[in-house]
Motif scaffolding. Structure first.
Motif, PDB file in Angstrom:
ATOM      1  N   PRO A   1       0.841  -1.205  -0.026  1.00  0.00           N
ATOM      2  CA  PRO A   1       0.021  -0.119  -0.041  1.00  0.00           C
ATOM      3  C   PRO A   1       0.749   1.327   0.056  1.00  0.00           C
ATOM      4  O   PRO A   1       2.026   1.361   0.792  1.00  0.00           O
ATOM      5  CB  PRO A   1      -0.787  -0.051   1.206  1.00  0.00           C
ATOM      6  CG  PRO A   1      -0.647  -1.650   1.608  1.00  0.00           C
ATOM      7  CD  PRO A   1       0.670  -2.061   1.186  1.00  0.00           C
ATOM      8  N   PHE A   2       0.397   2.265  -0.683  1.00  0.00           N
ATOM      9  CA  PHE A   2       1.099   3.762  -0.718  1.00  0.00           C
ATOM     10  C   PHE A   2       0.760   4.258   0.652  1.00  0.00           C
ATOM     11  O   PHE A   2      -0.323   4.292   1.182  1.00  0.00           O
ATOM     12  CB  PHE A   2       0.606   4.471  -1.930  1.00  0.00           C
ATOM     13  CG  PHE A   2       1.021   3.928  -3.220  1.00  0.00           C
ATOM     14  CD1 PHE A   2       2.308   4.280  -3.693  1.00  0.00           C
ATOM     15  CD2 PHE A   2       0.030   3.155  -4.013  1.00  0.00           C
ATOM     16  CE1 PHE A   2       2.647   3.972  -4.809  1.00  0.00           C
ATOM     17  CE2 PHE A   2       0.414   2.810  -5.239  1.00  0.00           C
ATOM     18  CZ  PHE A   2       1.911   3.018  -5.777  1.00  0.00           C
ATOM     19  N   GLU A   3       1.859   5.054   1.040  1.00  0.00           N
ATOM     20  CA  GLU A   3       1.585   5.688   2.309  1.00  0.00           C
ATOM     21  C   GLU A   3       1.741   7.109   2.297  1.00  0.00           C
ATOM     22  O   GLU A   3       2.280   7.692   1.155  1.00  0.00           O
ATOM     23  CB  GLU A   3       3.004   5.424   3.443  1.00  0.00           C
ATOM     24  CG  GLU A   3       2.958   3.836   3.730  1.00  0.00           C
ATOM     25  CD  GLU A   3       4.167   3.519   4.435  1.00  0.00           C
ATOM     26  OE1 GLU A   3       4.942   4.514   4.550  1.00  0.00           O
ATOM     27  OE2 GLU A   3       4.296   2.588   4.971  1.00  0.00           O
ATOM     28  N   GLY A   4       1.198   8.066   3.334  1.00  0.00           N
ATOM     29  CA  GLY A   4       1.025   9.318   3.128  1.00  0.00           C
ATOM     30  C   GLY A   4      -0.413   9.826   2.487  1.00  0.00           C
ATOM     31  O   GLY A   4      -1.225   9.120   1.980  1.00  0.00           O
ATOM     32  N   SER A   5      -0.624  11.151   2.410  1.00  0.00           N
ATOM     33  CA  SER A   5      -1.691  11.867   1.898  1.00  0.00           C
ATOM     34  C   SER A   5      -1.409  12.501   0.681  1.00  0.00           C
ATOM     35  O   SER A   5      -2.484  12.822   0.129  1.00  0.00           O
ATOM     36  CB  SER A   5      -2.458  12.654   3.022  1.00  0.00           C
ATOM     37  OG  SER A   5      -1.223  13.824   3.339  1.00  0.00           O
ATOM     38  N   ARG A   6      -0.254  12.650   0.380  1.00  0.00           N
ATOM     39  CA  ARG A   6       0.107  13.758  -0.909  1.00  0.00           C
ATOM     40  C   ARG A   6       0.816  12.879  -2.087  1.00  0.00           C
ATOM     41  O   ARG A   6       1.378  11.777  -1.877  1.00  0.00           O
ATOM     42  CB  ARG A   6       0.899  14.654  -0.513  1.00  0.00           C
ATOM     43  CG  ARG A   6       0.226  15.712   0.493  1.00  0.00           C
ATOM     44  CD  ARG A   6       1.181  16.954   0.480  1.00  0.00           C
ATOM     45  NE  ARG A   6       1.224  17.842  -0.755  1.00  0.00           N
ATOM     46  CZ  ARG A   6       1.941  18.777  -0.803  1.00  0.00           C
ATOM     47  NH1 ARG A   6       2.564  19.186   0.317  1.00  0.00           N
ATOM     48  NH2 ARG A   6       1.834  19.416  -1.851  1.00  0.00           N
ATOM     49  N   GLY A   7       0.641  13.138  -3.262  1.00  0.00           N
ATOM     50  CA  GLY A   7       1.265  12.418  -4.299  1.00  0.00           C
ATOM     51  C   GLY A   7       2.770  12.462  -4.351  1.00  0.00           C
ATOM     52  O   GLY A   7       3.336  13.474  -3.708  1.00  0.00           O
ATOM     53  N   LYS A   8       3.406  11.679  -5.061  1.00  0.00           N
ATOM     54  CA  LYS A   8       4.971  11.675  -5.033  1.00  0.00           C
ATOM     55  C   LYS A   8       5.466  12.768  -6.073  1.00  0.00           C
ATOM     56  O   LYS A   8       4.928  12.990  -6.968  1.00  0.00           O
ATOM     57  CB  LYS A   8       5.496  10.370  -5.524  1.00  0.00           C
ATOM     58  CG  LYS A   8       7.023  10.316  -5.404  1.00  0.00           C
ATOM     59  CD  LYS A   8       7.363   8.892  -5.818  1.00  0.00           C
ATOM     60  CE  LYS A   8       8.989   8.712  -5.751  1.00  0.00           C
ATOM     61  NZ  LYS A   8       9.309   8.874  -4.368  1.00  0.00           N
ATOM     62  N   ARG A   9       6.473  13.501  -5.337  1.00  0.00           N
ATOM     63  CA  ARG A   9       6.800  14.658  -6.250  1.00  0.00           C
ATOM     64  C   ARG A   9       7.823  14.127  -7.335  1.00  0.00           C
ATOM     65  O   ARG A   9       8.595  13.006  -6.887  1.00  0.00           O
ATOM     66  CB  ARG A   9       7.877  15.506  -5.199  1.00  0.00           C
ATOM     67  CG  ARG A   9       8.645  16.422  -6.013  1.00  0.00           C
ATOM     68  CD  ARG A   9       7.856  17.725  -6.599  1.00  0.00           C
ATOM     69  NE  ARG A   9       7.515  18.647  -5.465  1.00  0.00           N
ATOM     70  CZ  ARG A   9       6.846  19.879  -5.809  1.00  0.00           C
ATOM     71  NH1 ARG A   9       6.591  20.321  -6.977  1.00  0.00           N
ATOM     72  NH2 ARG A   9       6.365  20.433  -4.710  1.00  0.00           N
ATOM     73  N   ILE A  10       7.503  14.570  -8.530  1.00  0.00           N
ATOM     74  CA  ILE A  10       8.635  14.164  -9.740  1.00  0.00           C
ATOM     75  C   ILE A  10       9.078  15.330 -10.533  1.00  0.00           C
ATOM     76  O   ILE A  10       8.351  16.470 -10.115  1.00  0.00           O
ATOM     77  CB  ILE A  10       7.639  13.264 -10.678  1.00  0.00           C
ATOM     78  CG1 ILE A  10       6.374  14.022 -11.139  1.00  0.00           C
ATOM     79  CG2 ILE A  10       7.459  11.992  -9.933  1.00  0.00           C
ATOM     80  CD1 ILE A  10       5.816  13.326 -12.331  1.00  0.00           C
ATOM     81  N   TYR A  11       9.941  15.349 -11.156  1.00  0.00           N
ATOM     82  CA  TYR A  11      10.527  16.434 -12.206  1.00  0.00           C
ATOM     83  C   TYR A  11      10.621  15.888 -13.420  1.00  0.00           C
ATOM     84  O   TYR A  11      10.977  14.572 -13.920  1.00  0.00           O
ATOM     85  CB  TYR A  11      11.832  16.699 -11.689  1.00  0.00           C
ATOM     86  CG  TYR A  11      11.972  17.248  -9.960  1.00  0.00           C
ATOM     87  CD1 TYR A  11      11.625  18.353  -9.656  1.00  0.00           C
ATOM     88  CD2 TYR A  11      12.209  16.128  -9.195  1.00  0.00           C
ATOM     89  CE1 TYR A  11      11.805  18.887  -8.712  1.00  0.00           C
ATOM     90  CE2 TYR A  11      12.139  16.602  -7.922  1.00  0.00           C
ATOM     91  CZ  TYR A  11      11.814  17.947  -7.582  1.00  0.00           C
ATOM     92  OH  TYR A  11      11.938  18.418  -6.203  1.00  0.00           O
ATOM     93  N   LEU A  12      10.138  16.917 -14.335  1.00  0.00           N
ATOM     94  CA  LEU A  12       9.960  16.287 -15.757  1.00  0.00           C
ATOM     95  C   LEU A  12      10.709  17.212 -16.485  1.00  0.00           C
ATOM     96  O   LEU A  12      10.915  18.440 -16.246  1.00  0.00           O
ATOM     97  CB  LEU A  12       8.417  16.338 -16.366  1.00  0.00           C
ATOM     98  CG  LEU A  12       7.570  15.700 -15.333  1.00  0.00           C
ATOM     99  CD1 LEU A  12       6.144  16.149 -15.928  1.00  0.00           C
ATOM    100  CD2 LEU A  12       7.766  14.058 -15.500  1.00  0.00           C
TER     101      LEU A  12
END
Length: 387
Positions: A137-148
């Motif tokens: 299961p994914f943890e936390g309440s916010r989506g993962k930060r990414i750089y594009l």
């Protein structure tokens, strides 16, 4: 090589140098003008990421974003998956690479699965769609930060000009510049033409002294005469109980500053006209005014057009005299003054500044190319010495 050498001999080295110099000047003038034009119609985000010379190809920029929230994950067998798009609605582009650390924003190429450790795998396709999987299961309440690293196609728009003409006061300043420039070009031409004819073909006491004064005033710097002329205007305004900072005041100011050179140039031209034409007209009983109006003015059109180009360009691009003799109010600012104000308030908005600059130079360009055929004729004819 022999044919090339023969052609060079036919052209002549001095003439070849002249041609190459003219070509170099034209290129040096064309490149920045083209840069201003292209930048003025580009999207503001692309201006900050690439130069105008690359505006017709895709531009690449790095941006940050977030994947979907852990609450959007769905279970597929023993794994949990989050899917979606890294682009917001209305956005577009081509993803070249991505990363999960700000130090390595392009660590993984688009379209290939990236092992992020701790059982996490992320795949971002070039169209922005992604699949984010984890063996738990994914943890936390916010989506993962990414750089594009995203490549966007070239985008051109006329919004910059719309913003300048409607929202920045440039439209009113454009009208103010025309109101100042057109009379300030016509008035000194008319007065200087009359004076040049009188100094060329009329005999009266003090003629030589006036010619010497005209030549001497040409070398007086504009800055030296600003304060005395301004004080004179203020005294005249106080005498009549009105403000001296009016359009009439700035017309007279530009006339006073441009008059000596105009008289000198036009006198040289008018004095070089055929003497037989003037004398035969006088024999036929024509007055000096008739001779000037019917003979001198038509024959002097190349010289008048040459001076009109220089006077128009100087007045249109003037800022110092306009501020001193007209004022700095919003309804008084000329185009150069409004552009100078934009430089202070919009130092980083290149799309606004370049659009304003091109609006400023388009009128002088039209005037120059419209009268350029008379320019050389007037200048060469002005070299004729008169009595």
């Amino acid at each position: 090589m022999a044919s090339l050498s023969l052609r060079l001999k036919r052209v002549g080295l001095p003439r070849l140098i002249v041609h190459l110099s003219v070509l170099a000047i034209a290129i040096l003038w064309l490149i920045p003008t083209l840069g201003i034009l292209v930048t003025s119609i580009r999207d503001k985000d692309q201006i900050t990421t690439s130069g105008w010379w690359t505006s017709f190809s895709s531009s690449t920029q790095t941006s940050a974003g977030r994947l979907g929230d852990p609450s959007t994950a769905r279970q597929e067998g023993a794994s949990y998956v989050i899917t979606g798009s890294v682009f917001e609605q209305g956005q577009g582009g081509t993803v070249r690479s991505f990363g999960v650390r700000v130090q390595e924003p392009a660590a993984f190429p688009a379209g290939e699965p990236a092992d992020l450790g701790e059982g996490e795998t992320l795949t971002i396709e070039s169209d922005g769609s992604y699949v984010y999987t984890k063996n738990g299961p994914f943890e936390g309440s916010r989506g993962k930060r990414i750089y594009l690293t995203v490549a966007t196609p070239p985008e051109f728009t006329l919004t910059n000009y719309q913003t300048v003409l409607q929202g920045e006061g440039i439209g009113q300043a454009f009208i103010n510049s025309l109101t100042v420039t057109i009379p300030a070009t016509i008035i000194p031409i008319l007065i200087a033409a009359f004076a040049a004819y009188a100094l060329s073909w009329m005999s009266f006491p003090g003629r030589a002294l006036i010619i010497a004064m005209v030549v001497g005033l040409i070398v007086v710097p504009l800055q030296m005469s600003l304060i005395p002329l301004l004080r004179l205007y203020n005294e005249v305004g106080n005498f009549f109980g009105t403000s001296s900072k009016t359009y009439a005041g700035i017309w007279l100011a530009h006339t006073a500053f441009g008059m000596p050179l105009a008289i000198y140039l036009l006198r040289n031209y008018i004095a070089g006209l055929p003497k037989e034409i003037i004398e035969s007209a006088r024999v036929d009983g024509a007055s000096d005014f008739e001779i000037f109006l019917k003979i001198v003015l038509p024959l002097s059109f190349p010289a008048l057009a040459s001076f009109a180009i220089f006077q128009f360009l100087w007045v249109w691009n003037d800022l110092l005299v306009a501020i001193v003799f007209l004022g700095t109010g919003r309804d008084q600012l000329v185009l150069t003054g409004a552009l100078n104000a934009l430089l202070g308030s919009r130092g980083g908005n290149w799309e606004i500044l370049t659009a304003s600059a091109f609006v400023t130079i388009i009128v002088p360009l039209l005037v120059f190319f419209g009268l350029q055929r008379y320019l050389v004729r007037g200048l060469l004819a002005g070299s004729v010495k008169g009595g």
